[in-house]
Design an enzyme around this catalytic site. Sequence first.
Site, PDB file in Angstrom:
ATOM      1  N   ASP A  48      19.355  -0.935   7.188  1.00  0.00           N
ATOM      2  CA  ASP A  48      19.309  -0.722   5.701  1.00  0.00           C
ATOM      3  C   ASP A  48      19.267   0.656   5.730  1.00  0.00           C
ATOM      4  O   ASP A  48      18.367   1.446   5.794  1.00  0.00           O
ATOM      5  CB  ASP A  48      17.927  -0.969   5.096  1.00  0.00           C
ATOM      6  CG  ASP A  48      17.769  -0.933   3.794  1.00  0.00           C
ATOM      7  OD1 ASP A  48      18.804  -0.469   3.242  1.00  0.00           O
ATOM      8  OD2 ASP A  48      16.515  -0.962   3.191  1.00  0.00           O
ATOM      9  N   ASP A 100      28.127  -4.451  -1.814  1.00  0.00           N
ATOM     10  CA  ASP A 100      27.067  -3.646  -1.670  1.00  0.00           C
ATOM     11  C   ASP A 100      26.096  -4.600  -0.566  1.00  0.00           C
ATOM     12  O   ASP A 100      26.453  -5.499  -0.274  1.00  0.00           O
ATOM     13  CB  ASP A 100      26.185  -3.187  -2.961  1.00  0.00           C
ATOM     14  CG  ASP A 100      25.315  -2.082  -2.502  1.00  0.00           C
ATOM     15  OD1 ASP A 100      25.191  -1.481  -1.459  1.00  0.00           O
ATOM     16  OD2 ASP A 100      24.577  -1.714  -3.482  1.00  0.00           O
ATOM     17  N   GLU A 147      19.523   6.008  -2.769  1.00  0.00           N
ATOM     18  CA  GLU A 147      19.362   4.290  -3.015  1.00  0.00           C
ATOM     19  C   GLU A 147      17.817   3.879  -3.140  1.00  0.00           C
ATOM     20  O   GLU A 147      17.458   3.379  -4.299  1.00  0.00           O
ATOM     21  CB  GLU A 147      20.100   3.711  -2.416  1.00  0.00           C
ATOM     22  CG  GLU A 147      20.421   2.013  -2.706  1.00  0.00           C
ATOM     23  CD  GLU A 147      19.186   1.191  -2.262  1.00  0.00           C
ATOM     24  OE1 GLU A 147      19.008   0.196  -2.823  1.00  0.00           O
ATOM     25  OE2 GLU A 147      18.347   1.783  -1.437  1.00  0.00           O
ATOM     26  N   GLU A 148      17.119   4.448  -2.156  1.00  0.00           N
ATOM     27  CA  GLU A 148      15.800   4.037  -2.212  1.00  0.00           C
ATOM     28  C   GLU A 148      14.742   4.853  -3.318  1.00  0.00           C
ATOM     29  O   GLU A 148      13.700   4.259  -3.191  1.00  0.00           O
ATOM     30  CB  GLU A 148      15.128   4.610  -0.693  1.00  0.00           C
ATOM     31  CG  GLU A 148      15.792   3.940   0.506  1.00  0.00           C
ATOM     32  CD  GLU A 148      15.915   2.274   0.620  1.00  0.00           C
ATOM     33  OE1 GLU A 148      15.227   1.586   0.028  1.00  0.00           O
ATOM     34  OE2 GLU A 148      16.536   1.941   1.567  1.00  0.00           O
ATOM     35  N   HIS A 155      12.576  -1.874   5.703  1.00  0.00           N
ATOM     36  CA  HIS A 155      11.501  -1.012   5.140  1.00  0.00           C
ATOM     37  C   HIS A 155      10.034  -1.241   5.939  1.00  0.00           C
ATOM     38  O   HIS A 155       9.286  -0.475   5.672  1.00  0.00           O
ATOM     39  CB  HIS A 155      11.153  -1.268   3.566  1.00  0.00           C
ATOM     40  CG  HIS A 155      12.357  -0.967   2.834  1.00  0.00           C
ATOM     41  ND1 HIS A 155      11.952  -0.678   1.365  1.00  0.00           N
ATOM     42  CD2 HIS A 155      13.719  -0.715   3.018  1.00  0.00           C
ATOM     43  CE1 HIS A 155      13.274  -0.306   0.725  1.00  0.00           C
ATOM     44  NE2 HIS A 155      14.022  -0.464   1.786  1.00  0.00           N
ATOM     45  N   HIS A 204      24.414   2.927   1.585  1.00  0.00           N
ATOM     46  CA  HIS A 204      23.706   4.296   1.436  1.00  0.00           C
ATOM     47  C   HIS A 204      23.328   4.786   2.508  1.00  0.00           C
ATOM     48  O   HIS A 204      23.145   4.451   3.601  1.00  0.00           O
ATOM     49  CB  HIS A 204      22.594   4.016   0.359  1.00  0.00           C
ATOM     50  CG  HIS A 204      21.722   3.270   0.847  1.00  0.00           C
ATOM     51  ND1 HIS A 204      20.441   3.532   1.472  1.00  0.00           N
ATOM     52  CD2 HIS A 204      21.385   1.522   0.837  1.00  0.00           C
ATOM     53  CE1 HIS A 204      19.561   2.426   1.965  1.00  0.00           C
ATOM     54  NE2 HIS A 204      20.235   1.198   1.107  1.00  0.00           N
ATOM     55  N   ASP A 224      21.020   7.275   2.875  1.00  0.00           N
ATOM     56  CA  ASP A 224      19.369   7.553   2.638  1.00  0.00           C
ATOM     57  C   ASP A 224      18.414   6.305   3.505  1.00  0.00           C
ATOM     58  O   ASP A 224      18.819   5.132   3.102  1.00  0.00           O
ATOM     59  CB  ASP A 224      18.668   7.904   1.491  1.00  0.00           C
ATOM     60  CG  ASP A 224      18.997   6.835   0.531  1.00  0.00           C
ATOM     61  OD1 ASP A 224      20.086   6.304   0.311  1.00  0.00           O
ATOM     62  OD2 ASP A 224      17.892   6.739  -0.424  1.00  0.00           O
TER      63      ASP A 224
END
Length: 478
Positions: A147, A208, A181-182, A452, A114, A116
Site C-alpha cells: 500500500d 486504482d 491519499e492516506e 496499515h 499513491h 505516501d
Amino acid sequence: MKAVLSGIGAALLLLVVVLVARTAMVPAPESFPSSPSPVVFSKEQAAAMTQRLSRAIQFPTLAGQADAFASFHAFLEQAFPLAHASLSRQAFGHSLLYHWESSNDCAPILLLAHQDVVPVSSPEDWLQAPFAGAIESGYLWGRGAMDDKGSLMAILESVEALLAQGQSPACDVWLAFGHDEEVGGVQGAGKMAAWMLSEGLQFAMVLDEGGMVLPGATLGIDKPVALIGIAEKGYLSVILTAQGGAGHSSRPPEQTAIGELSRAIMMLQASPRPAFLNGATRQMLEQVAPWQPWGKRVVFANLWLFEPLVLQQLASKPDTNALIRTTMAPTMLSAGVKDNVLPATAEAVINFRLAPGENRETLMTWLEEALPATVNARIAEGFFAEPSAISPVDSSAYQQLSVLAEGLPAAPVAVPFLLIAGSDARHYEALSGNVFRFLPASFEREDVARFHGANERLALSQYPAMVAFYASVMTSAF
Ligand SMILES: [Zn+2]
C-alpha cells in the site's frame, strides 16, 4: 382439510421447481483465454525490479516529510530513465502526473497509485525494519510494499519495459501518483483531478488500488477471486456532545454528561443502520454463483427468497457486515479533568462509513431522530466523502479488465466488489464512468491485516506478474 394439504403440497412443489429452475439458469462458469503478456522478464531483470522496489520502500514518504518526497522523486528519475525521457511530468505539490502519448486516436486511460505511506505504530511487531526494504524469505518487506508503492513502482516498471522494447501504449496513458491519499487525497488527487477536468479530459477507464486476488473460500468457491472494486464507501465523522449536571461528584444528579453519552453510544450500536443486499455486493454474489457447488448455488441464484438468510450470514462477521450497511465506529472519547468533578459536557467521535445509497443528509437526519434530547450531533471538521458512484459491470472496460485480471498467475475469477475503505479513486469520478479499484496481486486472507498493520510485505513471485498486468492494461484499448 385434504384440499388445504394438497394446496400446500402443490405450492411447495412449485417452490422447489422455481428454486431448481433458477439455479439451473445460472450460466456455466466461463473462463477467458488470456493473451500473452507484452513484456517478459529474465531472472536478472526481475531481480533488478525487486531491488528498485526495495529502494522505493526506503524513502519514508509519510505525510509532511517533504525531504523524503523530494528524494523519492529524484530516485524515480534515475531508476526509470526511458520513462522520464518519453513521458511528460508535472508536479502538484509532491504529487506527480505523467502523460504518455500514443499515436492512436482513442480515449485515454488513467492509472493511479499513491506515494505516501501510513506511519508505523508498533515497530516492535515487525520482523524486518519497516523502512529497510528487506528482501527475505521470498518477500519484500516494508511499509508501502502493498500500500501502495508496489503498484506505483510496477506501473513505472511496465512503462520502462515497454519503452525498452520500442512499444507504445494503445491509447494515451496518464499516471497520477498522489502524495496524501492516506489523509484523504484532497491536496494531491483532488488537485490533479481538478486540473484534468479543467483540461476537458475524459478517460475510458481509471484504475486504482482497492480489491486484490484472495482465496475464494469466503464466497464459497475453490478458485481464488479477483475482487475488482466498482464502488467505495463514504466517510463521515460525527461528534456527539452530551450535557449533564456539572458540579461536585459527592452529590451527583441522575443525569450526568458521561452517563448520557455512554447511553447514546450503546443505543446507536444496538440499532445499527439497516442492511441491504444491493449494488456491488449483490453483483459480487451473483457473479460467483456459477463457480459454487450446487447447494450454495441454490441460495445465491435465489436471493429473492434467501436474501434475509444471506444478510444474516454476512452481518455475523465484521468483514462482511461492512459490505451490506453503513457502519459506525466510536473512535474518540473525551470528558472530565479531575476525578471528583462532574464535567458539564462529554464528547465522542463516531466514524461512519457510508454505504452506497446513504449520504450525509440521510445519516444526520437519522442521528437527530435516534439520539436522546440530551445528546447533540454535529459533523466533525476534516475529511468527508460521500459514497462513490457504482461503475457498471456490463461495460467493455469492466469486461476487459476482468479478462486481464483472470490472466494473472493465480487464474482467479474476477468479481465486482464494494471497497469498504477509501482510495484516491473517489476524486476522479467526474473524469470517467469506469472507475475501478484493483491491485493485481495475490494475498492470503491473513495478509489483509498487513495493510496499515505490521509486517507489510509483497511476495517476490507476485511482482513481475504485477508489472506484466499493467503493461497489458497499457497496450489494451478500453
Ligand atoms: Zn493505499
